[in-house]
Design a protein around this motif. Sequence first.
Motif, PDB file in Angstrom:
ATOM      1  N   UNK A 178      10.347   6.270  -9.084  1.00  0.00           N
ATOM      2  CA  UNK A 178       8.946   6.122  -8.676  1.00  0.00           C
ATOM      3  C   UNK A 178       8.268   4.964  -9.401  1.00  0.00           C
ATOM      4  N   UNK A 179       8.707   4.649 -10.610  1.00  0.00           N
ATOM      5  CA  UNK A 179       8.219   3.431 -11.270  1.00  0.00           C
ATOM      6  C   UNK A 179       8.699   2.207 -10.492  1.00  0.00           C
ATOM      7  N   UNK A 180       9.913   2.293  -9.968  1.00  0.00           N
ATOM      8  CA  UNK A 180      10.435   1.209  -9.141  1.00  0.00           C
ATOM      9  C   UNK A 180       9.593   1.037  -7.876  1.00  0.00           C
ATOM     10  N   UNK A 181       9.226   2.143  -7.223  1.00  0.00           N
ATOM     11  CA  UNK A 181       8.359   2.051  -6.039  1.00  0.00           C
ATOM     12  C   UNK A 181       7.040   1.387  -6.390  1.00  0.00           C
ATOM     13  N   UNK A 182       6.481   1.778  -7.510  1.00  0.00           N
ATOM     14  CA  UNK A 182       5.196   1.216  -7.936  1.00  0.00           C
ATOM     15  C   UNK A 182       5.328  -0.285  -8.211  1.00  0.00           C
ATOM     16  N   UNK A 183       6.347  -0.683  -8.930  1.00  0.00           N
ATOM     17  CA  UNK A 183       6.567  -2.103  -9.196  1.00  0.00           C
ATOM     18  C   UNK A 183       6.846  -2.895  -7.933  1.00  0.00           C
ATOM     19  N   UNK A 184       7.602  -2.315  -7.027  1.00  0.00           N
ATOM     20  CA  UNK A 184       7.921  -2.962  -5.765  1.00  0.00           C
ATOM     21  C   UNK A 184       6.657  -3.175  -4.942  1.00  0.00           C
ATOM     22  N   UNK A 185       5.843  -2.139  -4.862  1.00  0.00           N
ATOM     23  CA  UNK A 185       4.598  -2.250  -4.101  1.00  0.00           C
ATOM     24  C   UNK A 185       3.650  -3.281  -4.688  1.00  0.00           C
ATOM     25  N   UNK A 186       3.479  -3.249  -5.981  1.00  0.00           N
ATOM     26  CA  UNK A 186       2.560  -4.188  -6.632  1.00  0.00           C
ATOM     27  C   UNK A 186       3.063  -5.621  -6.477  1.00  0.00           C
ATOM     28  N   UNK A 187       4.362  -5.833  -6.637  1.00  0.00           N
ATOM     29  CA  UNK A 187       4.894  -7.202  -6.503  1.00  0.00           C
ATOM     30  C   UNK A 187       4.762  -7.705  -5.068  1.00  0.00           C
ATOM     31  N   UNK A 188       4.962  -6.841  -4.088  1.00  0.00           N
ATOM     32  CA  UNK A 188       4.745  -7.255  -2.697  1.00  0.00           C
ATOM     33  C   UNK A 188       3.282  -7.634  -2.458  1.00  0.00           C
ATOM     34  N   UNK A 189       2.374  -6.863  -3.047  1.00  0.00           N
ATOM     35  CA  UNK A 189       0.949  -7.178  -2.915  1.00  0.00           C
ATOM     36  C   UNK A 189       0.611  -8.526  -3.521  1.00  0.00           C
ATOM     37  N   UNK A 190       1.157  -8.800  -4.698  1.00  0.00           N
ATOM     38  CA  UNK A 190       0.905 -10.108  -5.316  1.00  0.00           C
ATOM     39  C   UNK A 190       1.509 -11.240  -4.490  1.00  0.00           C
ATOM     40  N   UNK A 191       2.713 -11.024  -3.959  1.00  0.00           N
ATOM     41  CA  UNK A 191       3.333 -12.057  -3.131  1.00  0.00           C
ATOM     42  C   UNK A 191       2.473 -12.337  -1.898  1.00  0.00           C
TER      43      UNK A 191
ATOM     44  N   UNK B 188       0.832  -1.207   0.000  1.00  0.00           N
ATOM     45  CA  UNK B 188       0.000   0.000   0.000  1.00  0.00           C
ATOM     46  C   UNK B 188       0.866   1.256   0.000  1.00  0.00           C
ATOM     47  N   UNK B 189       1.858   1.302   0.879  1.00  0.00           N
ATOM     48  CA  UNK B 189       2.710   2.485   0.975  1.00  0.00           C
ATOM     49  C   UNK B 189       3.508   2.756  -0.290  1.00  0.00           C
ATOM     50  N   UNK B 190       4.187   1.738  -0.787  1.00  0.00           N
ATOM     51  CA  UNK B 190       5.011   1.920  -1.985  1.00  0.00           C
ATOM     52  C   UNK B 190       4.165   2.200  -3.224  1.00  0.00           C
ATOM     53  N   UNK B 191       3.031   1.531  -3.333  1.00  0.00           N
ATOM     54  CA  UNK B 191       2.163   1.753  -4.497  1.00  0.00           C
ATOM     55  C   UNK B 191       1.598   3.170  -4.501  1.00  0.00           C
ATOM     56  N   UNK B 192       1.143   3.631  -3.351  1.00  0.00           N
ATOM     57  CA  UNK B 192       0.617   5.006  -3.268  1.00  0.00           C
ATOM     58  C   UNK B 192       1.728   6.009  -3.545  1.00  0.00           C
ATOM     59  N   UNK B 193       2.898   5.774  -2.962  1.00  0.00           N
ATOM     60  CA  UNK B 193       4.036   6.680  -3.171  1.00  0.00           C
ATOM     61  C   UNK B 193       4.410   6.761  -4.651  1.00  0.00           C
ATOM     62  N   UNK B 194       4.512   5.615  -5.303  1.00  0.00           N
ATOM     63  CA  UNK B 194       4.872   5.591  -6.719  1.00  0.00           C
ATOM     64  C   UNK B 194       3.789   6.169  -7.607  1.00  0.00           C
ATOM     65  N   UNK B 195       2.544   5.773  -7.357  1.00  0.00           N
ATOM     66  CA  UNK B 195       1.430   6.242  -8.185  1.00  0.00           C
ATOM     67  C   UNK B 195       1.215   7.745  -8.031  1.00  0.00           C
ATOM     68  N   UNK B 196       1.366   8.251  -6.804  1.00  0.00           N
ATOM     69  CA  UNK B 196       1.120   9.680  -6.576  1.00  0.00           C
ATOM     70  C   UNK B 196       2.115  10.555  -7.337  1.00  0.00           C
ATOM     71  N   UNK B 197       3.343  10.074  -7.533  1.00  0.00           N
ATOM     72  CA  UNK B 197       4.321  10.823  -8.326  1.00  0.00           C
ATOM     73  C   UNK B 197       3.801  11.025  -9.744  1.00  0.00           C
ATOM     74  N   UNK B 198       3.268   9.949 -10.333  1.00  0.00           N
ATOM     75  CA  UNK B 198       2.785  10.047 -11.712  1.00  0.00           C
ATOM     76  C   UNK B 198       1.521  10.900 -11.801  1.00  0.00           C
TER      77      UNK B 198
END
Length: 163
Positions: free
Chosen positions: A135-148, A92-102
């Motif tokens: 920030x794309x890295x944050x988004x990918x990191x967050x999404x992959x953690x969510x899937x895991x 949640x944190x990484x995805x919001x952080x990454x998405x909010x940048x875009x």
Amino acid sequence: MNVKKRNRAGYIACICGLLYALPHFWWGLGVPFGFPGDFAKVPNELLSRVIGYWFMGVLAVLAALFSLSFVYKWGERLPRRLKIIPAWIGCIGLSIWGFSFFVLKFQFAIGRVVSAPSFVEQDASPMAAWGYVWYALFLGWGISLGFAAFFEGKMTKSFGHRG
């Protein structure tokens, strides 16, 4: 439950953590490559460097190792909640952080917002383009953690584990 999907998500999260950690170590050594701003204007105090670069780099390596708990057998020894709850928080944190940048960059592009006076020079810097990478890295990191975490929850439920 497909273990390959869980493994893939865990490996991606691990790689993202390491990709975040590596530049922090070279920035801590004074190498400005990939820094999303003017590296020369960053405070050169020891405490700022230790916390901003070395501590964050080590923390990211630990997070990358945590991601491997979704991949390897040793991770099955950890209580389910000890894996899933931090992974969802990170997701949640990484995805919001990454998405909010875009979202912010889109708002800049359409003229809905302008940079604060103290950030105009930084936002106009050619090095600011590195922000898209990080920030794309944050988004990918967050999404992959969510899937895991999602696949881990499905797998442990299907095997009847509680934790």
